[in-house]
Design a protein around this motif. Structure first.
Motif, PDB file in Angstrom:
ATOM      1  N   ASP A 135       0.838  -0.391  -0.157  1.00 53.18           N
ATOM      2  CA  ASP A 135       0.269   0.430   0.503  1.00 53.18           C
ATOM      3  C   ASP A 135       0.955   1.570   0.076  1.00 53.18           C
ATOM      4  O   ASP A 135       0.640   2.252  -1.091  1.00 53.18           O
ATOM      5  CB  ASP A 135      -0.590   0.471   0.909  1.00 53.18           C
ATOM      6  N   VAL A 137       2.460   2.228  -3.301  1.00 52.87           N
ATOM      7  CA  VAL A 137       1.919   1.690  -4.112  1.00 52.87           C
ATOM      8  C   VAL A 137       0.915   3.718  -4.263  1.00 52.87           C
ATOM      9  O   VAL A 137       1.739   4.269  -4.938  1.00 52.87           O
ATOM     10  CB  VAL A 137       0.275   1.121  -4.800  1.00 52.87           C
ATOM     11  N   GLY A 138       1.082   4.077  -2.830  1.00 62.55           N
ATOM     12  CA  GLY A 138       0.781   5.446  -2.832  1.00 62.55           C
ATOM     13  C   GLY A 138       1.589   6.024  -3.046  1.00 62.55           C
ATOM     14  O   GLY A 138       1.743   7.459  -3.881  1.00 62.55           O
ATOM     15  N   ASN A 166       1.995   6.473  -6.709  1.00 58.04           N
ATOM     16  CA  ASN A 166       0.292   7.501  -7.684  1.00 58.04           C
ATOM     17  C   ASN A 166       1.423   8.731  -6.696  1.00 58.04           C
ATOM     18  O   ASN A 166       1.112   9.311  -8.001  1.00 58.04           O
ATOM     19  CB  ASN A 166      -0.822   7.756  -6.315  1.00 58.04           C
ATOM     20  N   GLU A 189      -5.668  -3.352  -7.339  1.00 61.24           N
ATOM     21  CA  GLU A 189      -7.114  -3.054  -5.732  1.00 61.24           C
ATOM     22  C   GLU A 189      -8.109  -4.604  -5.946  1.00 61.24           C
ATOM     23  O   GLU A 189      -8.559  -4.472  -4.870  1.00 61.24           O
ATOM     24  CB  GLU A 189      -8.167  -1.683  -6.811  1.00 61.24           C
TER      25      GLU A 189
HETATM   26  C1  LIG Z   1      -3.384   4.869  -6.494  1.00 63.93           C
HETATM   27  O1  LIG Z   1      -3.999   5.392  -7.847  1.00 63.93           O
HETATM   28  C2  LIG Z   1      -5.606   4.650  -7.936  1.00 63.93           C
HETATM   29  C3  LIG Z   1      -5.267   4.756  -8.995  1.00 63.93           C
HETATM   30  O2  LIG Z   1      -6.057   6.181  -9.239  1.00 63.93           O
HETATM   31  C4  LIG Z   1      -6.536   4.117  -6.703  1.00 63.93           C
HETATM   32  O3  LIG Z   1      -7.549   3.155  -7.034  1.00 63.93           O
HETATM   33  C5  LIG Z   1      -5.500   3.750  -5.687  1.00 63.93           C
HETATM   34  O4  LIG Z   1      -6.530   3.667  -4.613  1.00 63.93           O
HETATM   35  C6  LIG Z   1      -4.366   4.385  -5.373  1.00 63.93           C
HETATM   36  N1  LIG Z   1      -3.565   3.723  -4.084  1.00 63.93           N
HETATM   37  C7  LIG Z   1      -3.901   4.870  -3.508  1.00 63.93           C
HETATM   38  C8  LIG Z   1      -2.998   3.808  -2.016  1.00 63.93           C
HETATM   39  O5  LIG Z   1      -3.518   5.655  -2.795  1.00 63.93           O
END
Ligand SMILES: *[C@@H]1O[C@H](CO)[C@@H](O)[C@H](O)[C@H]1NC(C)=O
Ligand SMILES: *[C@@H]1O[C@H](CO)[C@@H](O)[C@H](O)[C@H]1NC(C)=O
Ligand SMILES: *[C@@H]1O[C@H](CO)[C@@H](O)[C@H](O)[C@H]1NC(C)=O
Ligand SMILES: *[C@@H]1O[C@H](CO)[C@@H](O)[C@H](O)[C@H]1NC(C)=O
Length: 457
Positions: free
Chosen positions: A331, A334-335, A338, A433
Motif C-alpha cells: 500500500d 502504491v501510494g 501514485n 485493487e
Molecule cells: C493509487 O491510484 C489508483 C488509481 O488512481 C487508486 O485507485 C488507488 O486507490 C491509489 N492507491 C493509493 C494507495 O494511493
C-alpha cells in the motif's frame, strides 16, 4: 611407437570405464554420479529445489521466460517482495541421533545380500555428527546465491547493481543461523562484485520471520499440544506405514520389531540428505521403492497439514502478521508511486523457514484439497494438491511483484518462480485493487494480537 602408446592409453581408459561402471552399478541401477534417486520427488520439505524446476539441473542460472505472463508488454515492474525459505541444510541433532542409530543397526544386524547393504557396510562412512545443528550446507549457500542471480534475470530493472547499491533493496531474515547465512549467500548473488557486499545490511526480524514462535495460541493449541498431531500418529502406527516398515525389515533381514517409525524416517533422511547435500544417489535410497516413498511423503505431508496448515485454523492465522506487513508495505509503495511516480522500497527480501511459508500459503487458500488429509485416506489422497515436495523444497520462494500497467497497478505472484493465479481471483496478474478487495476480510480482521491471544472461554 606412437601407435603403441595410443593403444596402451586406450586400453587403460577402457579399463577405467569398465571399473567405474562396475563400481557404480554395484548397487543396482545407478549409472552416473549425477543421477537422481527415483524417489527424490517425494522428499517433502527435505527436497531439492531443482526437483520443482527441473530445467535448473542443466543450467542453474536458467530462467524460463516463456512462463512469465503479463497482461501487456507495456507493464513494468516497480516492486518485488520475495519471501524465501533457507537453502539446503544439514540435519538437526535429534535427526542425526536417529540416523546414527539406524546406521549402527545396518552395520551390526543387516544381511549383506543386497548390494547396497554391502556397499553401505564397506564403503559408506557415517559423517553426520551431533553438532551439525541444522546449519546451512554448502549446497544451501549455492541455492541462495544462484536464486539471487536468477532474480536479477527475472527482474532486471529492479535489481540493477545501481539500485541494489543505492538502498533500494532491503534484506530481512530470521535469526536462525541457517537463515542468516542464506541471506548472506543471497546477497552475494545480488552483488556482482565482492567489494560492494558490505553496503547492504541485513536485518534480523523474528516477529515477522518466526511469527509462529511468538503466537501464544498457536503454541498452546498446536505446537505444545500432543493431540494436535493425532492424525499423524495414527498414520505412523497404521497399516500403510506398518507394511512399509516390514518391507524395510525384510530388505535388511532383521526382525520386524527392530524397525520403528524413527528408524524408517532416519533411513529415508539418509537417502534425502546424501542427495540434497552431496548430490549423491546413495545406496540408502535403494532401501525404498516408489510405493514406500509415497507413504513416507504422506506421513510428512500429514505433519505439515496438521502442524502448519489447514489442520487447525490457528496455523494459517498465525501468519496474519506477515500477511498484513506485506500489504501494508505494498500500500505504501502504491501510494508513493501514485503521488511521485517513484518507489523507494524497490525490493524486499525476507528469509525464513518452511514454517514461515506454509501458513502464509494456507492463509491465501493455496493447495487446499476438498477433503482433509487424514490418517485413513492415504489411498484416496493420491492426487492431492497438498504436496510439500512440490511447493516447499529448500529455497522455496513466494515472489510478489507490483507492475505499473496502462490500466493501473497490477500484482503478480509466483511460487518457486512459476506464476500462479491466487485462489478466488480470475486473472493471473490482477489489478492490485482487486486483490485487496478479495482479501478485504483478512486485511481488516486478521490482527496478530487478537488472533494469537489465548481464549479462556
Ligand atoms: C493509487 O491510484 C489508483 C488509481 O488512481 C487508486 O485507485 C488507488 O486507490 C491509489 N492507491 C493509493 C494507495 O494511493
Ligand atoms: C518453460 O515453461 C513452458 C510453459 O510452462 C514449458 O512448456 C516449457 O517446457 C518450459 N521450459 C523448460 C526448459 O522447462
Ligand atoms: C555461516 O557462515 C559463516 C561465514 O561463512 C561461517 O563461519 C559459519 O560457520 C556459518 N554458520 C552456519 C551455521 O552455517
Ligand atoms: C488420480 O489421478 C489419476 C489420473 O488422472 C487417476 O487415474 C486416478 O484414478 C486418480 N486417483 C485417485 C485416488 O483419485
Amino acid at each position: 611407437m606412437v601407435k603403441q602408446v595410443v593403444t596402451t592409453i586406450c586400453f587403460i581408459l577402457f579399463h577405467c570405464v569398465i571399473c567405474y561402471w562396475a563400481f557404480r552399478s554395484s548397487c543396482n541401477i545407478h549409472s552416473s554420479p549425477k543421477s537422481v534417486p527415483t524417489i527424490a520427488k517425494y522428499f517433502g520439505t527435505k527436497g531439492r529445489y531443482e526437483e520443482v524446476n527441473t530445467y535448473l539441473i542443466d543450467d542453474i542460472l536458467a530462467i524460463n521466460n516463456s512462463i512469465a505472463t503479463l497482461p501487456s508488454s507495456k507493464c513494468s515492474a516497480i516492486h518485488l517482495t520475495a519471501i524465501i525459505r533457507h537453502g539446503t541444510r544439514l540435519p538437526s541433532n535429534s535427526k542425526v541421533h536417529n540416523m546414527l542409530d539406524f546406521y549402527n543397526l545396518v552395520v551390526r544386524d543387516a544381511s549383506d545380500k543386497l548390494n547396497c547393504l554391502s556397499e553401505i557396510k564397506s564403503h559408506w562412512t557415517m559423517w553426520y555428527t551431533g553438532d551439525m545443528d541444522g546449519q546451512l550446507a554448502d549446497k544451501g549457500n549455492d541455492d541462495l546465491r544462484y536464486l539471487g542471480q536468477r532474480l536479477i534475470k527475472w527482474f532486471p530493472s529492479l535489481l540493477s547493481l545501481d539500485k541494489v547499491r543505492n538502498g533500494g533493496v532491503k534484506l530481512m531474515t530470521s535469526s536462525k543461523h541457517r537463515c542468516v547465512n542464506s541471506t548472506i549467500a543471497f546477497r552475494t548473488g545480488l552483488m556482482q562484485e565482492e567489494r560492494f557486499i558490505s553496503e547492504l545490511e541485513i536485518e534480523e526480524n523474528d516477529a515477522l520471520m518466526r511469527y509462529f514462535a511468538q503466537c501464544e495460541r498457536f503454541l498452546k493449541e498446536v505446537e505444545n499440544n500432543e493431540n494436535a498431531l493425532e492424525e499423524v500418529k495414527r498414520f505412523n502406527e497404521g497399516p500403510e506405514m506398518k507394511r512399509t516398515m516390514e518391507k524395510l525389515a525384510d530388505r535388511l533381514e532383521v526382525p520386524y520389531s527392530s524397525i520403528t517409525y524413527d528408524s524408517i524416517e532416519a533411513a529415508f533422511y539418509l537417502c534425502s540428505y546424501e542427495f540434497t547435500i552431496k548430490g549423491l544417489n546413495s545406496p540408502w535410497c535403494e532401501l525404498f521403492d516408489e510405493a514406500d516413498a509415497l507413504v513416507m511423503e504422506y506421513s510428512s505431508d500429514l505433519k505439515q497439514y496438521w502442524k502448519r496448515s489447514y489442520g487447525h485454523e490457528i496455523n494459517r492465522k498465525s501468519s496474519c502478521i506477515l500477511f498484513r506487513d506485506l500489504f501494508y508495505r505494498l500500500d505504501r509503495i502504491v501510494g508513493q508511486f501514485n503521488s511521485s511516480g517513484t518507489v523507494s522500497e524497490i525490493v524486499t527480501v525476507q528469509v525464513g523457514h518452511a514454517e514461515t511459508l506454509i501458513p502464509l500459503l494456507t492463509l491465501l487458500d493455496m493447495f487446499k484439497d476438498d477433503t482433509p488429509l487424514k490418517s485413513t485416506n492415504f489411498a484416496t489422497q493420491q492426487n492431492r494438491t497438498f504436496r510439500s515436495s512440490r511447493f516447499v523444497p529448500y529455497t522455496a520462494n513466494l515472489l510478489v511483484a507490483l507492475y505499473d500497467c496502462p490500466d493501473g497497478i497490477r500484482m503478480g505472484v509466483r511460487l518457486n518462480e512459476k506464476p500462479l493465479t491466487l485462489p478466488g481471483l480470475s486473472e493471473s496478474v490482477p489489478m492490485y485493487e482487486d486483490v485487496k478487495s478479495h482479501y478485504s476480510a483478512l486485511l481488516s480482521g486478521c490482527d496478530q494480537e487478537t488472533v494469537c491471544k489465548i481464549n479462556n472461554l
